[in-house]
Motif scaffolding. Structure first.
Motif, PDB file in Angstrom:
ATOM      1  N   MET A 250       0.832  -1.184   0.000  1.00  0.00           N
ATOM      2  CA  MET A 250       0.000   0.000   0.000  1.00  0.00           C
ATOM      3  C   MET A 250       0.875   1.245   0.000  1.00  0.00           C
ATOM      4  SD  MET A 250      -3.021   1.012   2.607  1.00  0.00           S
ATOM      5  CE  MET A 250      -2.707   2.455   3.579  1.00  0.00           C
ATOM      6  N   PHE A 251       0.471   2.237  -0.743  1.00  0.00           N
ATOM      7  CA  PHE A 251       1.189   3.506  -0.830  1.00  0.00           C
ATOM      8  C   PHE A 251       1.057   4.278   0.483  1.00  0.00           C
ATOM      9  CE2 PHE A 251       1.036   8.069  -1.583  1.00  0.00           C
ATOM     10  CZ  PHE A 251       2.296   8.267  -2.133  1.00  0.00           C
ATOM     11  N   THR A 252       2.152   4.845   0.962  1.00  0.00           N
ATOM     12  CA  THR A 252       2.124   5.740   2.123  1.00  0.00           C
ATOM     13  C   THR A 252       2.967   6.974   1.795  1.00  0.00           C
ATOM     14  OG1 THR A 252       4.016   4.636   3.156  1.00  0.00           O
ATOM     15  CG2 THR A 252       1.821   3.888   3.821  1.00  0.00           C
ATOM     16  N   PRO A 253       2.693   8.094   2.474  1.00  0.00           N
ATOM     17  CA  PRO A 253       3.487   9.304   2.207  1.00  0.00           C
ATOM     18  C   PRO A 253       4.955   9.098   2.548  1.00  0.00           C
ATOM     19  CG  PRO A 253       1.480   9.828   3.414  1.00  0.00           C
ATOM     20  CD  PRO A 253       1.603   8.331   3.401  1.00  0.00           C
ATOM     21  N   GLU A 254       5.798   9.900   1.919  1.00  0.00           N
ATOM     22  CA  GLU A 254       7.240   9.823   2.118  1.00  0.00           C
ATOM     23  C   GLU A 254       7.584  10.009   3.597  1.00  0.00           C
ATOM     24  OE1 GLU A 254      11.227  12.342   0.904  1.00  0.00           O
ATOM     25  OE2 GLU A 254       9.435  12.528  -0.342  1.00  0.00           O
ATOM     26  N   PRO A 255       8.297   9.039   4.203  1.00  0.00           N
ATOM     27  CA  PRO A 255       8.637   9.112   5.631  1.00  0.00           C
ATOM     28  C   PRO A 255       9.374  10.409   5.982  1.00  0.00           C
ATOM     29  CG  PRO A 255       9.180   6.953   4.736  1.00  0.00           C
ATOM     30  CD  PRO A 255       8.815   7.834   3.569  1.00  0.00           C
ATOM     31  N   GLY A 256       9.103  10.905   7.174  1.00  0.00           N
ATOM     32  CA  GLY A 256       9.785  12.101   7.665  1.00  0.00           C
ATOM     33  C   GLY A 256       9.136  13.408   7.255  1.00  0.00           C
ATOM     34  N   THR A 257       8.114  13.348   6.426  1.00  0.00           N
ATOM     35  CA  THR A 257       7.440  14.580   5.998  1.00  0.00           C
ATOM     36  C   THR A 257       6.277  14.878   6.949  1.00  0.00           C
ATOM     37  OG1 THR A 257       5.879  13.419   4.560  1.00  0.00           O
ATOM     38  CG2 THR A 257       7.983  14.125   3.572  1.00  0.00           C
ATOM     39  N   PRO A 258       5.843  16.134   7.020  1.00  0.00           N
ATOM     40  CA  PRO A 258       4.679  16.450   7.851  1.00  0.00           C
ATOM     41  C   PRO A 258       3.447  15.631   7.453  1.00  0.00           C
ATOM     42  CG  PRO A 258       5.798  18.477   7.217  1.00  0.00           C
ATOM     43  CD  PRO A 258       6.450  17.353   6.448  1.00  0.00           C
ATOM     44  N   LEU A 259       3.284  15.350   6.157  1.00  0.00           N
ATOM     45  CA  LEU A 259       2.143  14.571   5.704  1.00  0.00           C
ATOM     46  C   LEU A 259       2.227  13.128   6.219  1.00  0.00           C
ATOM     47  CD1 LEU A 259      -0.429  14.948   4.014  1.00  0.00           C
ATOM     48  CD2 LEU A 259       0.870  14.118   2.037  1.00  0.00           C
ATOM     49  N   ALA A 260       3.417  12.555   6.222  1.00  0.00           N
ATOM     50  CA  ALA A 260       3.604  11.193   6.743  1.00  0.00           C
ATOM     51  C   ALA A 260       3.311  11.145   8.234  1.00  0.00           C
ATOM     52  CB  ALA A 260       5.016  10.704   6.457  1.00  0.00           C
ATOM     53  N   GLU A 261       3.768  12.158   8.973  1.00  0.00           N
ATOM     54  CA  GLU A 261       3.481  12.216  10.419  1.00  0.00           C
ATOM     55  C   GLU A 261       1.984  12.306  10.654  1.00  0.00           C
ATOM     56  OE1 GLU A 261       5.771  15.237  12.443  1.00  0.00           O
ATOM     57  OE2 GLU A 261       7.545  14.735  11.232  1.00  0.00           O
ATOM     58  N   TYR A 262       1.321  13.155   9.891  1.00  0.00           N
ATOM     59  CA  TYR A 262      -0.131  13.292  10.002  1.00  0.00           C
ATOM     60  C   TYR A 262      -0.807  11.946   9.721  1.00  0.00           C
ATOM     61  CZ  TYR A 262      -4.930  14.219   8.771  1.00  0.00           C
ATOM     62  OH  TYR A 262      -6.285  14.163   8.708  1.00  0.00           O
ATOM     63  N   TYR A 263      -0.435  11.309   8.623  1.00  0.00           N
ATOM     64  CA  TYR A 263      -1.041  10.029   8.243  1.00  0.00           C
ATOM     65  C   TYR A 263      -0.835   8.994   9.344  1.00  0.00           C
ATOM     66  CZ  TYR A 263      -1.998   5.723   5.753  1.00  0.00           C
ATOM     67  OH  TYR A 263      -2.493   4.495   5.388  1.00  0.00           O
ATOM     68  N   ASP A 264       0.383   8.902   9.879  1.00  0.00           N
ATOM     69  CA  ASP A 264       0.676   7.927  10.939  1.00  0.00           C
ATOM     70  C   ASP A 264      -0.184   8.172  12.180  1.00  0.00           C
ATOM     71  OD1 ASP A 264       2.569   6.707   9.330  1.00  0.00           O
ATOM     72  OD2 ASP A 264       4.280   7.723  10.274  1.00  0.00           O
ATOM     73  N   GLN A 265      -0.423   9.432  12.524  1.00  0.00           N
ATOM     74  CA  GLN A 265      -1.204   9.770  13.724  1.00  0.00           C
ATOM     75  C   GLN A 265      -2.706   9.621  13.510  1.00  0.00           C
ATOM     76  OE1 GLN A 265      -0.062  13.768  14.613  1.00  0.00           O
ATOM     77  NE2 GLN A 265       2.021  13.225  15.190  1.00  0.00           N
ATOM     78  N   THR A 266      -3.169   9.805  12.286  1.00  0.00           N
ATOM     79  CA  THR A 266      -4.599   9.907  12.036  1.00  0.00           C
ATOM     80  C   THR A 266      -5.223   8.633  11.478  1.00  0.00           C
ATOM     81  OG1 THR A 266      -4.230  12.243  11.568  1.00  0.00           O
ATOM     82  CG2 THR A 266      -6.362  11.358  10.945  1.00  0.00           C
ATOM     83  N   GLN A 267      -4.522   7.894  10.654  1.00  0.00           N
ATOM     84  CA  GLN A 267      -5.086   6.734   9.965  1.00  0.00           C
ATOM     85  C   GLN A 267      -5.675   5.729  10.947  1.00  0.00           C
ATOM     86  OE1 GLN A 267      -4.149   3.303   9.622  1.00  0.00           O
ATOM     87  NE2 GLN A 267      -5.758   3.034   8.102  1.00  0.00           N
TER      88      GLN A 267
END
Length: 178
Positions: A1-18
């Motif tokens: 599954m596709f996930t945002p590039e690690p270390g980016t604000p979007l990846a942090e958001y996705y990790d916290q929210t998903q």
């Protein structure tokens, strides 16, 4: 599954929210809808049918009182006096709002659907429940994005569903300073 590039604000958001997908984010009373507010809203949007502002016309059409235009509940984001400017994020959304938008991410509307279940008349106490329905990362032509869908269920105080509103926003990483 596709996930945002690690270390980016979007990846942090996705990790916290998903992981919160399916969770009820808030449940609150919006108060009792009154005839004057319904009439003002109706006339403002050009809904000139007298059932929206004349109680006698509404009763003769089979309603208990004046009836709100179908989109009124979904259109009213804040039923109180509003959010003070100091409590708004740079994009104009309230801090701690019903939809988790991520600090500093770029936000854009990506769609809305309404399911009108029952007419809403003056005197109805309206309750809003917001559920995080989906958090979906996607690679688009514009880059990596996360689509966030919330389900807003409007009910009467007695629990009867009035309408459902599904909203999707797209989040992107902040612009890079150069």
């Amino acid at each position: 599954m596709f996930t945002p590039e690690p270390g980016t604000p979007l990846a942090e958001y996705y990790d916290q929210t998903q992981s919160r997908t399916g969770a009820v984010l808030s449940r609150r009373s919006l108060g009792t809808l009154d005839a004057v507010s319904i009439g003002r809203y109706a006339l403002t949007i050009g809904a000139a049918d007298p059932v929206h502002y004349d109680a006698a016309a509404a009763r003769s059409a089979g309603y208990a009182d004046v009836v709100a235009p179908p989109n009124m509940l979904a259109a009213i984001v804040e039923w109180g006096i509003g959010t003070p400017e100091a409590q708004l994020q740079p994009d104009g959304t309230p801090l701690g709002g019903d939809t988790p938008l991520g600090d500093g991410l770029r936000v854009m509307g990506a769609g809305e659907e309404m399911e009108l279940v029952s007419p809403v008349t003056a005197g109805t106490e309206v309750v809003l429940e917001t559920t995080l329905e989906a958090v979906t990362p996607k690679q688009t032509r514009a880059g990596t994005c996360v689509f966030v869908t919330t389900l807003h269920t409007f009910t009467s105080a007695q629990g009867a569903v009035l309408n459902r509103n599904r909203r999707t926003v797209v989040l992107r990483n902040p612009l890079q300073e150069s």
